[in-house]
Enzyme design. Structure first.
Site, mmCIF file in Angstrom:
data_model
loop_
_atom_site.group_PDB
_atom_site.id
_atom_site.type_symbol
_atom_site.label_atom_id
_atom_site.label_comp_id
_atom_site.label_asym_id
_atom_site.label_seq_id
_atom_site.Cartn_x
_atom_site.Cartn_y
_atom_site.Cartn_z
ATOM 1 N N ASN A 297 0.839 -1.189 0.000
ATOM 2 C CA ASN A 297 0.000 0.000 0.000
ATOM 3 C C ASN A 297 0.877 1.243 0.000
ATOM 4 O O ASN A 297 1.971 1.268 0.568
ATOM 5 C CB ASN A 297 -1.004 -0.014 1.159
ATOM 6 C CG ASN A 297 -0.403 -0.223 2.534
ATOM 7 O OD1 ASN A 297 0.642 -0.850 2.696
ATOM 8 N ND2 ASN A 297 -1.082 0.281 3.549
ATOM 9 N N GLU B 245 0.278 5.260 0.686
ATOM 10 C CA GLU B 245 -0.639 6.305 1.121
ATOM 11 C C GLU B 245 -0.247 7.656 0.541
ATOM 12 O O GLU B 245 0.867 7.838 0.034
ATOM 13 C CB GLU B 245 -0.660 6.374 2.655
ATOM 14 C CG GLU B 245 -1.221 5.116 3.283
ATOM 15 C CD GLU B 245 -1.248 5.150 4.795
ATOM 16 O OE1 GLU B 245 -1.913 4.274 5.358
ATOM 17 O OE2 GLU B 245 -0.600 6.035 5.418
ATOM 18 N N CYS C 144 -4.144 0.611 -2.517
ATOM 19 C CA CYS C 144 -3.974 -0.585 -1.693
ATOM 20 C C CYS C 144 -2.946 -1.531 -2.312
ATOM 21 O O CYS C 144 -2.694 -1.493 -3.521
ATOM 22 C CB CYS C 144 -5.298 -1.319 -1.543
ATOM 23 S SG CYS C 144 -6.585 -0.344 -0.736
ATOM 24 N N GLU D 43 -3.253 -4.724 -2.849
ATOM 25 C CA GLU D 43 -3.862 -5.640 -3.803
ATOM 26 C C GLU D 43 -3.964 -5.022 -5.188
ATOM 27 O O GLU D 43 -3.665 -5.651 -6.199
ATOM 28 C CB GLU D 43 -5.275 -6.038 -3.350
ATOM 29 C CG GLU D 43 -5.316 -6.676 -1.982
ATOM 30 C CD GLU D 43 -5.581 -5.671 -0.865
ATOM 31 O OE1 GLU D 43 -4.796 -4.713 -0.705
ATOM 32 O OE2 GLU D 43 -6.579 -5.860 -0.142
ATOM 33 N N CYS E 194 -10.349 -4.629 0.906
ATOM 34 C CA CYS E 194 -11.444 -3.667 0.975
ATOM 35 C C CYS E 194 -12.380 -3.862 -0.218
ATOM 36 O O CYS E 194 -12.080 -4.620 -1.152
ATOM 37 C CB CYS E 194 -10.899 -2.241 0.998
ATOM 38 S SG CYS E 194 -10.225 -1.662 -0.584
ATOM 39 N N CYS F 216 -10.849 -3.090 -3.712
ATOM 40 C CA CYS F 216 -9.945 -4.146 -4.185
ATOM 41 C C CYS F 216 -10.727 -5.370 -4.649
ATOM 42 O O CYS F 216 -10.405 -5.975 -5.672
ATOM 43 C CB CYS F 216 -8.954 -4.524 -3.091
ATOM 44 S SG CYS F 216 -7.731 -3.229 -2.792
#
Length: 134
Positions: A42, A44, A53, A55, A87, A90
């Protein structure tokens, strides 16, 4: 590659996570039918909506290298006491390429469980939903 090896590859990605805001690193590793593995972490951003993310990082790397129809398994790991479930965004992105993908989710102690993407996103919206009857 075994499920354990794929999970371990995802754990290796935690050190590359850029998480100055949440302090919650996530790693991912996606395995293709030919054995090729793409990893992600990930990343940010101060503009939180621009965060990506782990994934989706791994998925975009795989697709950008020509893998679309052979995405078989993904491992998603975090350092928390609970399993690191993908999430909704994803799940949706992964569903686009293989609704029956195997999803391995791990917690910080290394334990992991296996499920399918279709179980995580029942009645998901995919390319077939865009087909019209015209």
């Amino acid at each position: 590659m075994t499920d354990r090896e794929l999970v371990d590859r995802a754990f290796q990605m935690l050190e590359y996570s850029y998480v100055p805001y949440s302090r919650f690193p996530v790693g991912a590793a996606i395995c293709c039918g030919d054995g090729t593995v793409f990893t992600g972490c990930n990343v940010e951003n101060a503009a939180y909506g621009s965060t990506i993310c782990a994934e989706r990082t791994a998925l975009v790397k795989a697709v950008s290298e020509g893998h679309r129809d052979d995405l078989e398994r993904i491992a998603v790991v975090g350092l928390g006491a609970d399993y690191c479930w993908p999430c909704g965004a994803c799940r949706q992105m992964l569903f686009e390429f293989n609704p029956d993908m195997i999803v391995l989710v791990a917690r910080g102690d290394g334990a992991f469980v296996s499920t399918t993407l279709r179980e995580l996103l029942p009645n998901g919206f995919g390319p077939k939903a865009l087909v019209t009857t015209d």
